[in-house]
Design a protein around this motif. Structure first.
Motif, PDB file in Angstrom:
ATOM      1  N   GLN A 167       2.227  -9.524  14.245  1.00  0.00           N
ATOM      2  CA  GLN A 167       0.965  -9.681  14.943  1.00  0.00           C
ATOM      3  C   GLN A 167      -0.073 -10.167  14.491  1.00  0.00           C
ATOM      4  O   GLN A 167      -0.923 -10.787  14.863  1.00  0.00           O
ATOM      5  N   GLY A 168       0.139 -10.533  12.980  1.00  0.00           N
ATOM      6  CA  GLY A 168      -0.955 -11.481  12.369  1.00  0.00           C
ATOM      7  C   GLY A 168      -1.965 -10.699  11.694  1.00  0.00           C
ATOM      8  O   GLY A 168      -2.194  -9.524  12.043  1.00  0.00           O
ATOM      9  N   THR A 169      -2.429 -11.007  10.530  1.00  0.00           N
ATOM     10  CA  THR A 169      -3.691 -10.335   9.741  1.00  0.00           C
ATOM     11  C   THR A 169      -4.604 -11.528   9.563  1.00  0.00           C
ATOM     12  O   THR A 169      -4.277 -12.581   9.223  1.00  0.00           O
ATOM     13  N   GLN A 170      -5.980 -10.991   9.709  1.00  0.00           N
ATOM     14  CA  GLN A 170      -7.085 -11.898   9.565  1.00  0.00           C
ATOM     15  C   GLN A 170      -7.373 -11.991   7.995  1.00  0.00           C
ATOM     16  O   GLN A 170      -7.461 -10.953   7.272  1.00  0.00           O
ATOM     17  N   VAL A 171      -7.594 -13.250   7.456  1.00  0.00           N
ATOM     18  CA  VAL A 171      -7.865 -13.714   6.159  1.00  0.00           C
ATOM     19  C   VAL A 171      -9.316 -14.327   6.276  1.00  0.00           C
ATOM     20  O   VAL A 171      -9.368 -15.604   7.039  1.00  0.00           O
TER      21      VAL A 171
ATOM     22  N   VAL B   3      14.340  -6.234  15.820  1.00  0.00           N
ATOM     23  CA  VAL B   3      13.740  -6.917  14.589  1.00  0.00           C
ATOM     24  C   VAL B   3      12.228  -6.799  14.851  1.00  0.00           C
ATOM     25  O   VAL B   3      11.607  -6.959  16.019  1.00  0.00           O
ATOM     26  N   GLN B   4      11.648  -6.164  13.891  1.00  0.00           N
ATOM     27  CA  GLN B   4      10.391  -6.041  13.757  1.00  0.00           C
ATOM     28  C   GLN B   4       9.616  -6.937  12.392  1.00  0.00           C
ATOM     29  O   GLN B   4      10.129  -6.513  11.489  1.00  0.00           O
ATOM     30  N   LEU B   5       8.383  -7.480  12.391  1.00  0.00           N
ATOM     31  CA  LEU B   5       7.762  -7.792  11.366  1.00  0.00           C
ATOM     32  C   LEU B   5       6.257  -7.292  11.353  1.00  0.00           C
ATOM     33  O   LEU B   5       5.768  -7.282  12.566  1.00  0.00           O
ATOM     34  N   ARG B   6       5.752  -6.795  10.181  1.00  0.00           N
ATOM     35  CA  ARG B   6       4.317  -6.210  10.268  1.00  0.00           C
ATOM     36  C   ARG B   6       3.679  -6.772   8.920  1.00  0.00           C
ATOM     37  O   ARG B   6       3.923  -6.631   7.891  1.00  0.00           O
ATOM     38  N   GLU B   7       2.395  -7.582   9.261  1.00  0.00           N
ATOM     39  CA  GLU B   7       1.674  -8.010   8.200  1.00  0.00           C
ATOM     40  C   GLU B   7       0.835  -6.999   7.502  1.00  0.00           C
ATOM     41  O   GLU B   7       0.276  -6.270   8.381  1.00  0.00           O
ATOM     42  N   SER B   8       0.349  -7.133   6.267  1.00  0.00           N
ATOM     43  CA  SER B   8      -0.543  -6.452   5.917  1.00  0.00           C
ATOM     44  C   SER B   8      -1.155  -7.169   4.643  1.00  0.00           C
ATOM     45  O   SER B   8      -0.517  -7.952   4.086  1.00  0.00           O
ATOM     46  N   GLY B   9      -2.509  -6.608   4.132  1.00  0.00           N
ATOM     47  CA  GLY B   9      -3.097  -7.406   2.968  1.00  0.00           C
ATOM     48  C   GLY B   9      -4.245  -8.195   3.492  1.00  0.00           C
ATOM     49  O   GLY B   9      -4.651  -8.810   2.515  1.00  0.00           O
ATOM     50  N   GLY B  10      -4.359  -8.473   4.613  1.00  0.00           N
ATOM     51  CA  GLY B  10      -5.599  -9.316   4.993  1.00  0.00           C
ATOM     52  C   GLY B  10      -6.923  -8.852   4.505  1.00  0.00           C
ATOM     53  O   GLY B  10      -6.930  -7.485   4.502  1.00  0.00           O
ATOM     54  N   GLY B  11      -8.070  -9.492   4.594  1.00  0.00           N
ATOM     55  CA  GLY B  11      -9.152  -8.748   4.505  1.00  0.00           C
ATOM     56  C   GLY B  11     -10.188 -10.141   4.267  1.00  0.00           C
ATOM     57  O   GLY B  11      -9.865 -11.214   4.378  1.00  0.00           O
TER      58      GLY B  11
ATOM     59  N   ALA C 143     -14.711 -17.220  -2.210  1.00  0.00           N
ATOM     60  CA  ALA C 143     -13.990 -18.524  -2.597  1.00  0.00           C
ATOM     61  C   ALA C 143     -13.740 -18.220  -4.178  1.00  0.00           C
ATOM     62  O   ALA C 143     -14.312 -17.894  -4.915  1.00  0.00           O
ATOM     63  N   GLY C 144     -12.583 -18.668  -4.453  1.00  0.00           N
ATOM     64  CA  GLY C 144     -12.030 -18.620  -5.725  1.00  0.00           C
ATOM     65  C   GLY C 144     -11.139 -17.309  -5.995  1.00  0.00           C
ATOM     66  O   GLY C 144     -10.531 -17.223  -7.093  1.00  0.00           O
ATOM     67  N   GLY C 145     -11.071 -16.646  -5.002  1.00  0.00           N
ATOM     68  CA  GLY C 145     -10.522 -15.041  -5.071  1.00  0.00           C
ATOM     69  C   GLY C 145      -9.306 -15.167  -4.716  1.00  0.00           C
ATOM     70  O   GLY C 145      -8.760 -16.214  -4.638  1.00  0.00           O
ATOM     71  N   SER C 146      -8.312 -14.062  -4.657  1.00  0.00           N
ATOM     72  CA  SER C 146      -7.155 -14.056  -4.527  1.00  0.00           C
ATOM     73  C   SER C 146      -6.827 -12.638  -3.544  1.00  0.00           C
ATOM     74  O   SER C 146      -7.539 -11.897  -3.535  1.00  0.00           O
ATOM     75  N   LEU C 147      -5.790 -12.958  -2.604  1.00  0.00           N
ATOM     76  CA  LEU C 147      -5.151 -12.091  -1.771  1.00  0.00           C
ATOM     77  C   LEU C 147      -3.541 -11.941  -1.662  1.00  0.00           C
ATOM     78  O   LEU C 147      -3.193 -13.038  -2.011  1.00  0.00           O
ATOM     79  N   THR C 148      -3.097 -10.783  -1.557  1.00  0.00           N
ATOM     80  CA  THR C 148      -1.619 -10.898  -1.475  1.00  0.00           C
ATOM     81  C   THR C 148      -1.338 -10.531   0.065  1.00  0.00           C
ATOM     82  O   THR C 148      -1.731  -8.979   0.284  1.00  0.00           O
ATOM     83  N   LEU C 149      -0.744 -11.127   0.789  1.00  0.00           N
ATOM     84  CA  LEU C 149      -0.059 -10.660   1.870  1.00  0.00           C
ATOM     85  C   LEU C 149       1.219 -10.136   1.767  1.00  0.00           C
ATOM     86  O   LEU C 149       2.092 -10.806   1.215  1.00  0.00           O
ATOM     87  N   THR C 150       1.614  -9.135   2.815  1.00  0.00           N
ATOM     88  CA  THR C 150       2.986  -8.509   2.550  1.00  0.00           C
ATOM     89  C   THR C 150       3.451  -8.349   4.130  1.00  0.00           C
ATOM     90  O   THR C 150       2.596  -8.211   4.961  1.00  0.00           O
TER      91      THR C 150
END
Length: 119
Positions: A111-115, A2-10, A14-21
């Motif tokens: 492993q995590g992704t920084q926002v 089993v493996q999980l991998r996050e992407s989409g951080g950045g 303020a007031g903006g949007s992000l989508t994490l996958t």
């Protein structure tokens, strides 16, 4: 395996949007609950959103309710966290995790992704 991998951080203002996958492998995503956690300096890692394989039931922490949406796409083996109206308090490392149904603890982690949200 089993493996999980996050992407989409950045970084976003303020007031903006992000989508994490969260892209999973080694198992069918429809067979385990998925959760999104976050951890910021000085705070413990905490669960902010989850989706349950039994009926797709979703739950949110009060701090993100109404702003974040968790969803799951069984076809491409992903879970997403849509984050709207972000504020600096949302700055953290975000982790996706999975657990077997009826288990309390999440056993599988990415492993995590920084926002980072700036004011």
């Amino acid at each position: 395996q089993v493996q999980l991998r996050e992407s989409g951080g950045g970084s976003v203002q303020a007031g903006g949007s992000l989508t994490l996958t969260c892209t999973v492998s080694g198992y069918r995503i429809s067979t385990k609950d998925v959760g999104w956690f976050r951890e910021s300096p000085g705070k413990e890692r905490s669960l902010i959103a989850s989706i349950n394989v039994r009926g797709g039931y979703t739950r949110y922490d009060d701090s993100v309710k109404g702003r974040f949406t968790i969803s799951q796409n069984n076809g491409d083996h992903t879970a997403t966290l849509q984050m709207n109206n972000l504020n600096p308090e949302d700055t953290a490392i975000y982790y996706c995790a999975a657990r077997d149904p009826l288990e309390y603890h999440f056993s599988y982690w990415g492993q995590g992704t920084q926002v980072t949200v700036s004011s």
